[in-house]
Design a protein around this motif. Structure first.
Motif, PDB file in Angstrom:
ATOM      1  N   TRP A 140       0.837  -1.192   0.000  1.00 49.17           N
ATOM      2  CA  TRP A 140       0.000   0.000   0.000  1.00 49.17           C
ATOM      3  C   TRP A 140       0.880   1.253   0.000  1.00 49.17           C
ATOM      4  O   TRP A 140       1.900   1.295   0.686  1.00 49.17           O
ATOM      5  N   LYS A 141       0.480   2.248  -0.759  1.00 53.03           N
ATOM      6  CA  LYS A 141       1.143   3.549  -0.749  1.00 53.03           C
ATOM      7  C   LYS A 141       0.070   4.619  -0.628  1.00 53.03           C
ATOM      8  O   LYS A 141      -0.857   4.674  -1.440  1.00 53.03           O
ATOM      9  N   ASP A 142       0.187   5.434   0.407  1.00 52.83           N
ATOM     10  CA  ASP A 142      -0.796   6.487   0.677  1.00 52.83           C
ATOM     11  C   ASP A 142      -2.219   5.930   0.691  1.00 52.83           C
ATOM     12  O   ASP A 142      -3.166   6.554   0.200  1.00 52.83           O
ATOM     13  N   GLU A 202       1.905   6.516   4.455  1.00 58.31           N
ATOM     14  CA  GLU A 202       2.692   6.654   3.220  1.00 58.31           C
ATOM     15  C   GLU A 202       3.157   5.306   2.678  1.00 58.31           C
ATOM     16  O   GLU A 202       3.327   5.150   1.465  1.00 58.31           O
ATOM     17  N   PHE A 203       3.305   4.299   3.546  1.00 55.32           N
ATOM     18  CA  PHE A 203       3.730   2.982   3.081  1.00 55.32           C
ATOM     19  C   PHE A 203       3.291   1.933   4.077  1.00 55.32           C
ATOM     20  O   PHE A 203       3.326   2.147   5.292  1.00 55.32           O
ATOM     21  N   PHE A 229      10.459  -4.477  -2.021  1.00 57.15           N
ATOM     22  CA  PHE A 229       9.848  -3.333  -1.335  1.00 57.15           C
ATOM     23  C   PHE A 229      10.448  -3.098   0.059  1.00 57.15           C
ATOM     24  O   PHE A 229      10.050  -2.166   0.752  1.00 57.15           O
TER      25      PHE A 229
END
Length: 265
Positions: free
Chosen positions: A93-95, A242-243, A108
């Motif tokens: 997930w990002k943001d 954010e992550f 990642f």
């Protein structure tokens, strides 16, 4: 968070299968007798808030283990665990947006990441089966159905969001027995949080789960709902860190811990 472990070949083979990319599906009923765990991996800057979130929400987020920052090892949960590879499928997930569903997350990985392993209802299903209680998604070889509810979790720092539940249909007498059986396992979600009318907890269509697969509900059965370790994923979508890395719903870390050691009485 100290737990007795013993190296178990069946559990280790599941992890090795995931590590090799040979196992990519749900883990329900694999390595019987061994605890399975949900995953949330967050940057160290958010770790204290998430730890507090778990402490304030022990039904959906019973914490089994927490890693050192940057370390993929979790020796208290099992032999040779590498959290970057040993789950069949992950979500990145990002943001707050899902950007990938890889079978390993080495590409990642960051040195500031902290892994949280959370108890899973797949563990108490063994006790249900031992008490001749049906587990429909195992019978039908499907992923367990999971639903976002209108029940809020207790906020902690930046983390807040709706409770997610898993569902197993049971006849009324079996539901009562299931409450008794699963109450013994608070570290893997414990007793149900609701049974009966789904709309009372904000579920509009029982045949359209938010995660997992729909299962048959037979005449005379009622849906029974347990708090679910996918709750952090609904929180991630709401909070938009954010992550973050999580497991794909139904795709768990199979540990060397014994289900029987999770019982409190």
């Amino acid at each position: 968070m100290n737990h007795d472990t013993q190296i178990n070949d069946a559990a280790y083979q599941v992890r090795l299968g995931a590590r090799a990319g040979e196992l990519t599906g749900p883990t329900a009923n694999l390595a019987p007798g061994r605890v399975q765990a949900n995953l949330a991996i967050l940057p160290r800057a958010l770790a204290d808030d998430f730890l507090l979130f778990c402490q304030r929400n022990p039904k959906p987020c019973p914490l089994l283990a927490m890693s050192e920052p940057g370390s993929p090892a979790l020796p208290e949960l099992g032999h040779d665990i590498d959290i970057r590879t040993d789950i069949p499928r992950y979500r990145v997930w990002k943001d707050g947006q899902l950007i990938a569903e890889p079978t390993d997350v080495r590409d990642f990985w960051r040195d500031d990441l902290v892994s949280f392993l959370i108890g899973c209802s797949f563990s108490f299903e063994e006790a249900m089966q031992e008490n001749d209680l049906p587990v429909r998604h195992i019978e039908q070889r499907r992923n367990v159905p999971m639903y976002r509810t209108n029940v809020p979790t207790q906020a902690a720092g930046v983390f807040k969001g709706p409770l997610v539940v898993s569902m197993r249909p049971l006849k009324a007498a079996d539901a009562i027995r299931a409450i008794q059986v699963t109450s013994r396992f608070p570290s893997v979600h414990g007793a149900p949080v609701h049974f009966g009318e789904p709309a009372e907890i904000g579920i509009s269509d029982i045949q359209r789960p938010d995660y997992g697969d729909a299962v048959d509900i037979l005449p005379g059965e009622v849906p029974v709902f347990w708090a679910c370790g996918v709750t952090p994923q609904s929180v991630v979508a709401a909070v938009k860190p954010e992550f973050c890395i999580t497991h794909a719903p139904g795709h768990m870390l199979v540990t060397d811990l014994l289900n029987s050691r999770m019982a409190v009485f």
